[in-house]
Write an enzyme that holds these catalytic residues in place. Structure first.
Site, PDB file in Angstrom:
ATOM      1  N   LYS A  95     -18.714  28.653 -17.794  1.00 46.37           N
ATOM      2  CA  LYS A  95     -19.333  29.479 -18.817  1.00 46.37           C
ATOM      3  C   LYS A  95     -20.049  30.691 -18.224  1.00 46.37           C
ATOM      4  O   LYS A  95     -20.419  31.616 -18.922  1.00 46.37           O
ATOM      5  CB  LYS A  95     -20.409  28.649 -19.566  1.00 46.37           C
ATOM      6  N   GLY A  96     -20.265  30.641 -16.922  1.00 50.37           N
ATOM      7  CA  GLY A  96     -21.144  31.620 -16.289  1.00 50.37           C
ATOM      8  C   GLY A  96     -20.721  33.077 -16.422  1.00 50.37           C
ATOM      9  O   GLY A  96     -21.550  33.974 -16.368  1.00 50.37           O
ATOM     10  N   ASP A 103     -19.206  31.649  -4.437  1.00 49.08           N
ATOM     11  CA  ASP A 103     -20.114  30.941  -3.530  1.00 49.08           C
ATOM     12  C   ASP A 103     -19.280  30.239  -2.454  1.00 49.08           C
ATOM     13  O   ASP A 103     -18.895  30.847  -1.459  1.00 49.08           O
ATOM     14  CB  ASP A 103     -20.961  29.968  -4.364  1.00 49.08           C
ATOM     15  N   LYS A 159     -21.874  35.696  -2.735  1.00 51.22           N
ATOM     16  CA  LYS A 159     -22.878  35.167  -1.802  1.00 51.22           C
ATOM     17  C   LYS A 159     -22.441  35.403  -0.374  1.00 51.22           C
ATOM     18  O   LYS A 159     -21.284  35.158  -0.016  1.00 51.22           O
ATOM     19  CB  LYS A 159     -23.096  33.667  -2.033  1.00 51.22           C
ATOM     20  N   PHE A 175     -30.808  30.809  -4.723  1.00 51.71           N
ATOM     21  CA  PHE A 175     -30.469  30.358  -6.072  1.00 51.71           C
ATOM     22  C   PHE A 175     -30.744  31.487  -7.055  1.00 51.71           C
ATOM     23  O   PHE A 175     -31.852  32.016  -7.108  1.00 51.71           O
ATOM     24  CB  PHE A 175     -31.288  29.124  -6.461  1.00 51.71           C
ATOM     25  N   VAL A 176     -29.737  31.864  -7.826  1.00 54.12           N
ATOM     26  CA  VAL A 176     -29.902  32.956  -8.790  1.00 54.12           C
ATOM     27  C   VAL A 176     -29.623  32.448 -10.204  1.00 54.12           C
ATOM     28  O   VAL A 176     -28.853  31.523 -10.396  1.00 54.12           O
ATOM     29  CB  VAL A 176     -28.979  34.154  -8.467  1.00 54.12           C
ATOM     30  N   ASP A 198     -26.897  29.847 -14.814  1.00 55.10           N
ATOM     31  CA  ASP A 198     -27.861  28.920 -15.405  1.00 55.10           C
ATOM     32  C   ASP A 198     -28.821  28.303 -14.397  1.00 55.10           C
ATOM     33  O   ASP A 198     -28.541  28.236 -13.197  1.00 55.10           O
ATOM     34  CB  ASP A 198     -27.118  27.796 -16.120  1.00 55.10           C
TER      35      ASP A 198
END
Ligand code: PRP
Length: 204
Positions: free
Chosen positions: A43-44, A103, A131, A152-153, A159
């Site tokens: 969903k990101g 990532d 990343k 962590f973003v 999310d």
């Protein structure tokens, strides 16, 4: 877990919009005369896709794919499984695979292989964030908005415990931190400049 009082903002809505316009200019130049289908990873990538497609001035189609990753997210042992298949015909077409972040490379590496069975002309990869870390699966983004450290973003589709995706900016957290609380009712407690309902003239 300690809740931060203010978000540590990495990318403002304005900076994101500007970068997206630059990316689209390159994507359009690279795909002249080709039939283009964007496939976004749920969903990101949803907020990124919505802004990305609106920056195009040419014809395109878009579709979605959904996958789940099980196992340790930072290990090659993680298994990717399909949750939602594409519904478009991509045979002979140029596919742009769109995701919010690259990532370990496991998600995009798996999807790229999966899409090849449908016979696209080519599959290119477009991510907003990349990343800076070794990939578990060799994946290179053809278009990357911003290179970020291994932190962590969250926000703008990304999310924190399946929340905070709706924020218009991208923020980061230190180890053991949680994002600032948003009010249960009404407006989230954000810096004024990032409140879309009070957008200043300079932030367009
Ligand atoms: C996140 C992100 C990418 C993936 C990147 O998805 O949206 O798809 O991880 O990580 P990787 O390069 O290590 O595979 P997630 O599985 O958290 O699902 P979401 O998009 O629903 O948040």
């Amino acid at each position: 877990m300690k809740t931060t009082s203010r978000p540590q903002i990495l990318f403002t809505p304005r900076r994101i919009r500007k970068r997206i316009r630059e990316m689209v200019a390159r994507i359009e130049a690279d795909h002249r005369g080709e039939e283009l289908v964007l496939i976004a990873v749920l969903k990101g990538s949803v907020l990124f896709l919505a802004d990305l497609v609106r920056a195009f001035s040419r014809q395109l189609a878009f579709d979605f794919i959904g996958v789940s990753s099980y196992g340790a997210s930072r290990s090659s042992l993680g298994v990717v499984t399909l949750e939602k298949e594409i519904s478009s015909d991509i045979r002979g077409k140029s596919v742009l695979l769109v995701d919010d972040i690259l990532d370990t490379g496991r998600t995009l590496g798996w999807i790229r292989e999966h899409l090849r069975r449908f016979g696209p002309k080519q599959v290119r990869i477009c991510v907003l964030l990349e990343k800076q870390r070794p990939r578990v699966i060799e994946v290179k983004a053809d278009y990357a908005g911003f290179v970020i450290p291994d932190a962590f973003v969250y926000g703008y589709g990304l999310d924190f415990e399946d929340k905070f995706r709706h924020l218009p900016y991208i923020a980061c957290l230190r180890e053991g931190e949680a994002p600032p609380a948003l009010r249960a009712r009404g407006k989230p407690r954000l810096p004024r400049i990032f409140a879309p309902w009070k957008r200043s003239k300079g932030d367009r």
